[in-house]
Design an enzyme around this catalytic site. Structure first.
Site, PDB file in Angstrom:
ATOM      1  NE  ARG A  45      67.420 -59.648  36.037  1.00  0.00           N
ATOM      2  CZ  ARG A  45      67.404 -59.103  37.245  1.00  0.00           C
ATOM      3  NH1 ARG A  45      67.877 -59.737  38.269  1.00  0.00           N
ATOM      4  NH2 ARG A  45      66.891 -57.907  37.411  1.00  0.00           N
ATOM      5  N   GLY A  46      70.692 -65.097  35.170  1.00  0.00           N
ATOM      6  CA  GLY A  46      71.098 -66.375  34.618  1.00  0.00           C
ATOM      7  C   GLY A  46      72.239 -67.064  35.330  1.00  0.00           C
ATOM      8  CB  CYS A  47      74.692 -66.069  37.842  1.00  0.00           C
ATOM      9  SG  CYS A  47      75.579 -65.022  36.684  1.00  0.00           S
ATOM     10  CB  SER A  48      73.979 -71.392  39.481  1.00  0.00           C
ATOM     11  OG  SER A  48      75.366 -71.277  39.628  1.00  0.00           O
ATOM     12  CB  ALA A  49      76.293 -67.958  42.709  1.00  0.00           C
TER      13      ALA A  49
END
Length: 136
Positions: A45-49
């Site tokens: 969770r929380g990754c741009s990719a």
């Protein structure tokens, strides 16, 4: 997989675009992760990719991580994180200060915040999973 210190020796020698190329190459060198393992449960969770991390415990008690991303440079960052903990005992992985191990790469100043924003979540997932597996 190369050691983190070996990767850093090369990374430190490079600049700008060459560092990006190295990260992309590291991502390409990751062991392939089967699509069946790319699930909501393995998604960081929380990754741009999109980033997936899947731990397996080997017969000798060490953890072996499969990981992938749908973005080339992010996949290279994933490879750095994995290099810090790959094939080590669960208790060692849980106790490893991965952020400190990555500090010499100065990723926050080398890459955009979009590319590094999910790193703490990835580290947290790996350490939490290792801590849980170390209890078994």
């Amino acid at each position: 997989m190369r050691s983190l210190s070996d990767i850093h020796d090369e990374y430190d020698f490079l600049d700008g675009d060459e560092r990006y190329r190295l990260l992309i190459e590291l991502g390409r060198m990751l062991e392939p992760m089967p699509d069946a393992l790319k699930t909501d449960a393995t998604l960081v969770r929380g990754c741009s990719a999109s980033v997936w991390v899947y731990p397996t415990r080997l017969d000798d008690g060490t953890l072996h991580f499969l990981a992938d991303s749908n973005a080339a440079i992010t996949k290279g960052i994933v490879a750095l994180v994995i290099a810090a903990v790959q094939d080590r005992p669960a208790a060692v992985v849980a106790a490893t200060d991965i952020a400190k191990a990555l500090a010499p790469f100065d990723l926050r100043n080398q890459l955009s915040s979009n590319r590094t924003q999910g790193v703490p979540n990835m580290i947290g997932l790996i350490r939490d999973t290792a801590a849980r597996l170390a209890q078994d």
